[in-house]
Design a protein around this motif. Structure first.
Motif, PDB file in Angstrom:
ATOM      1  N   LEU A 179      -9.885   0.873   0.304  1.00  0.00           N
ATOM      2  CA  LEU A 179      -9.878   1.329  -1.082  1.00  0.00           C
ATOM      3  C   LEU A 179      -9.244   0.307  -2.014  1.00  0.00           C
ATOM      4  O   LEU A 179      -9.616   0.203  -3.188  1.00  0.00           O
ATOM      5  CB  LEU A 179      -9.130   2.658  -1.187  1.00  0.00           C
ATOM      6  CG  LEU A 179      -9.805   3.874  -0.537  1.00  0.00           C
ATOM      7  CD1 LEU A 179      -8.889   5.092  -0.590  1.00  0.00           C
ATOM      8  CD2 LEU A 179     -11.137   4.185  -1.200  1.00  0.00           C
ATOM      9  N   ALA A 180      -8.290  -0.470  -1.491  1.00  0.00           N
ATOM     10  CA  ALA A 180      -7.634  -1.507  -2.291  1.00  0.00           C
ATOM     11  C   ALA A 180      -8.435  -2.799  -2.322  1.00  0.00           C
ATOM     12  O   ALA A 180      -7.987  -3.787  -2.906  1.00  0.00           O
ATOM     13  CB  ALA A 180      -6.235  -1.774  -1.737  1.00  0.00           C
ATOM     14  N   LEU A 210       0.817  -1.215   0.000  1.00  0.00           N
ATOM     15  CA  LEU A 210       0.000   0.000   0.000  1.00  0.00           C
ATOM     16  C   LEU A 210       0.849   1.262   0.000  1.00  0.00           C
ATOM     17  O   LEU A 210       0.335   2.352  -0.272  1.00  0.00           O
ATOM     18  CB  LEU A 210      -0.928   0.011   1.216  1.00  0.00           C
ATOM     19  CG  LEU A 210      -2.025  -1.046   1.258  1.00  0.00           C
ATOM     20  CD1 LEU A 210      -2.798  -0.951   2.572  1.00  0.00           C
ATOM     21  CD2 LEU A 210      -2.970  -0.915   0.078  1.00  0.00           C
ATOM     22  N   SER A 211       2.131   1.137   0.350  1.00  0.00           N
ATOM     23  CA  SER A 211       3.037   2.303   0.419  1.00  0.00           C
ATOM     24  C   SER A 211       2.439   3.399   1.297  1.00  0.00           C
ATOM     25  O   SER A 211       2.256   4.542   0.877  1.00  0.00           O
ATOM     26  CB  SER A 211       3.324   2.852  -0.992  1.00  0.00           C
ATOM     27  OG  SER A 211       3.972   1.894  -1.783  1.00  0.00           O
ATOM     28  N   PHE A 265      -2.021   8.479  -4.113  1.00  0.00           N
ATOM     29  CA  PHE A 265      -2.730   8.566  -2.836  1.00  0.00           C
ATOM     30  C   PHE A 265      -4.083   7.876  -2.904  1.00  0.00           C
ATOM     31  O   PHE A 265      -4.562   7.313  -1.925  1.00  0.00           O
ATOM     32  CB  PHE A 265      -2.927  10.027  -2.417  1.00  0.00           C
ATOM     33  CG  PHE A 265      -1.654  10.745  -2.092  1.00  0.00           C
ATOM     34  CD1 PHE A 265      -0.904  10.374  -0.992  1.00  0.00           C
ATOM     35  CD2 PHE A 265      -1.187  11.774  -2.887  1.00  0.00           C
ATOM     36  CE1 PHE A 265       0.285  11.027  -0.677  1.00  0.00           C
ATOM     37  CE2 PHE A 265      -0.010  12.432  -2.596  1.00  0.00           C
ATOM     38  CZ  PHE A 265       0.740  12.055  -1.494  1.00  0.00           C
ATOM     39  N   LEU A 266      -4.736   7.957  -4.055  1.00  0.00           N
ATOM     40  CA  LEU A 266      -6.030   7.326  -4.253  1.00  0.00           C
ATOM     41  C   LEU A 266      -5.948   6.355  -5.419  1.00  0.00           C
ATOM     42  O   LEU A 266      -5.240   6.621  -6.402  1.00  0.00           O
ATOM     43  CB  LEU A 266      -7.109   8.384  -4.541  1.00  0.00           C
ATOM     44  CG  LEU A 266      -7.498   9.320  -3.401  1.00  0.00           C
ATOM     45  CD1 LEU A 266      -8.496  10.359  -3.899  1.00  0.00           C
ATOM     46  CD2 LEU A 266      -8.088   8.548  -2.228  1.00  0.00           C
ATOM     47  N   PRO A 267      -6.685   5.239  -5.339  1.00  0.00           N
ATOM     48  CA  PRO A 267      -6.672   4.292  -6.463  1.00  0.00           C
ATOM     49  C   PRO A 267      -7.512   4.805  -7.617  1.00  0.00           C
ATOM     50  O   PRO A 267      -8.373   5.672  -7.443  1.00  0.00           O
ATOM     51  CB  PRO A 267      -7.299   3.031  -5.843  1.00  0.00           C
ATOM     52  CG  PRO A 267      -8.214   3.554  -4.779  1.00  0.00           C
ATOM     53  CD  PRO A 267      -7.535   4.778  -4.225  1.00  0.00           C
ATOM     54  N   GLU A 290      -5.042   5.754   8.029  1.00  0.00           N
ATOM     55  CA  GLU A 290      -4.575   5.489   6.672  1.00  0.00           C
ATOM     56  C   GLU A 290      -4.535   4.000   6.372  1.00  0.00           C
ATOM     57  O   GLU A 290      -4.898   3.571   5.276  1.00  0.00           O
ATOM     58  CB  GLU A 290      -3.192   6.099   6.448  1.00  0.00           C
ATOM     59  CG  GLU A 290      -2.720   5.913   5.013  1.00  0.00           C
ATOM     60  CD  GLU A 290      -1.292   6.380   4.766  1.00  0.00           C
ATOM     61  OE1 GLU A 290      -0.913   6.483   3.583  1.00  0.00           O
ATOM     62  OE2 GLU A 290      -0.569   6.622   5.746  1.00  0.00           O
ATOM     63  N   MET A 291      -4.100   3.198   7.334  1.00  0.00           N
ATOM     64  CA  MET A 291      -4.012   1.763   7.103  1.00  0.00           C
ATOM     65  C   MET A 291      -5.377   1.171   6.761  1.00  0.00           C
ATOM     66  O   MET A 291      -5.514   0.375   5.826  1.00  0.00           O
ATOM     67  CB  MET A 291      -3.427   1.052   8.335  1.00  0.00           C
ATOM     68  CG  MET A 291      -3.295  -0.455   8.142  1.00  0.00           C
ATOM     69  SD  MET A 291      -2.640  -1.290   9.598  1.00  0.00           S
ATOM     70  CE  MET A 291      -0.935  -0.754   9.556  1.00  0.00           C
ATOM     71  N   VAL A 292      -6.405   1.576   7.508  1.00  0.00           N
ATOM     72  CA  VAL A 292      -7.747   1.052   7.264  1.00  0.00           C
ATOM     73  C   VAL A 292      -8.306   1.599   5.952  1.00  0.00           C
ATOM     74  O   VAL A 292      -8.879   0.856   5.141  1.00  0.00           O
ATOM     75  CB  VAL A 292      -8.691   1.405   8.430  1.00  0.00           C
ATOM     76  CG1 VAL A 292     -10.086   0.843   8.172  1.00  0.00           C
ATOM     77  CG2 VAL A 292      -8.148   0.865   9.741  1.00  0.00           C
TER      78      VAL A 292
END
Length: 396
Positions: A191-192, A172-173, A300-302, A184-186
């Motif tokens: 999102l992934a 996820l970088s 930052f966003l997929p 951010e982790m969640v």
């Protein structure tokens, strides 16, 4: 000595001056590994402790990973980067989480979960372990917002005890270095489309005599800000679309004459405020577009399939054309109004009638100009660069 490749589990603890409680936490974690027979390691990600925490950890057989940059997230990023385990379970080194009962996390990870969150509200919170502000306002509100925006399917968005597939989280970088790292982790996992599970866990009062590093309002705001920035639809699109449509519809209706509802009349004064609302909404939509462009380009966003389809049809030239049309419509309305004034010999006009035409004219000019400027700016953002991934390059 256990080979690095044979380590299944890394138990990771961020640490900044935790000498009072670190020994207890490390002993519990190593005891869990010994009792269950899991091949593992205990890693202490030290954030520059000055109280001898490093020596305590090393003396108990834990591996110390220095994190040169300060911050909760920075320490965890350093630890994750150096973790040898297939799976990692992270938890604070203040003795508030129970490192002796990690079996539910390991079981879920072994069955394919990418991220396993603890739920303190389901497992039990010891009296005094969580300030009332956090227990009844901060955590429930932020967890509700996080669930509403990202749908991770969890009830405790900010539990500090969580497990994850190490390589999947590395992929996820993650970038944030402060307390918002927990969010951010969640968010990035959701999102992934990672598999996220939740298990009950307990929380007890920490064993430190000093105040915690957490600052309630400051860190709460940072979490909320992060959630909003990673949910541009909620920050920009929904309020912007509502304001734009309401303002434009009101201006359109009142352009043909005043409207009375019961004892209340709406006319050109309402048009002025409605046009301002329309402009604000339109600006919010433009900010969404530019934010989405930048965030996807920088990773930052997929990028969803729908977004890629839209971008394949979008060009700077099309934006410029749309903006020019809007701008010219506004200019034409203004020219018509001036022509009508000239026909009257540039004499006195009815103020209400003048404003009724001037507002749509100025609205078209403003929105058109903003669209033109946004199109040029988006063209700058989408200029192909050498460091771009192939799918991130958008023809403009």
């Amino acid at each position: 000595m256990t080979e690095t490749r044979d380590i299944e589990l890394t138990i990771l603890m961020p640490c900044l001056n935790e000498a009072e409680t670190l020994e207890t936490c490390v002993r519990k974690a190593k005891g869990f590994l010994d009792r269950t027979g899991i091949s593992g390691e205990v890693v202490v990600a030290d954030n520059g402790s000055t109280d001898g925490s490093q020596a305590i950890a090393t003396g108990l057989g834990a591996r110390v990973v220095p994190a040169s940059r300060r911050g909760y997230g920075a320490a965890l990023l350093a630890g994750i980067d150096q973790a040898h385990g297939t799976y990692t379970i992270m938890g604070d080194a203040d003795d508030s989480y129970d490192f002796t009962r990690l079996e539910p996390f390991v079981e879920r990870l072994r069955t394919g979960s990418d991220l396993v969150m603890g739920n303190r509200f389901a497992g039990g919170i010891e009296p005094g372990a969580m300030p009332p502000l956090h227990k009844y306002l901060g955590n429930p509100v932020l967890s509700f917002i996080g669930q509403l925006f990202f749908r991770p399917g969890i009830g405790d968005f900010h539990c500090g005890l969580r497990g994850f597939n190490t390589e999947r989280i590395r992929a996820l970088s993650l970038k944030t270095t402060g307390m918002e790292f927990a969010s951010e982790m969640v968010v990035r996992s959701s999102l992934a489309r990672y598999r996220i599970d939740e298990v009950p866990t307990t929380l007890k009062k920490d064993g430190r005599s000093r105040p915690p590093h957490l600052r309630s309002w400051h860190d709460g705001w940072r979490h909320l800000r992060f959630l909003l920035l990673f949910a541009p639809r909620w920050l920009f699109v929904y309020p912007g679309l509502f304001a734009f449509l309401l303002g434009a519809l009101t201006v359109g209706i009142l352009s043909f004459g005043g409207v009375r509802i019961g004892q209340i009349g709406f006319d050109v004064t309402t048009m002025v405020y409605a046009s301002a609302l329309c402009i604000l909404g339109f600006q919010a939509l433009l900010f969404f577009w530019l934010t989405k462009l930048y965030a996807t380009q920088e990773g930052f966003l997929p990028t969803s399939e729908r977004y890629r389809r839209i971008m394949s049809r979008w060009t700077t030239e099309r934006g410029l054309l749309a903006g020019t049309v809007l701008f010219l419509l506004g200019v034409v309305l203004g020219v018509v109004q001036v022509s009508q004034w000239a026909a009257l010999g540039f004499g006195q006009q009815d103020a209400v009638d003048v404003i009724r035409v001037a507002i749509p004219s100025s609205l078209g000019i403003i929105l058109g100009f903003q669209t033109i400027m946004m199109s040029f700016f988006s063209g700058v953002l989408t200029v192909p660069r050498q460091d771009m991934e192939p799918e991130a390059v958008i023809e403009s």
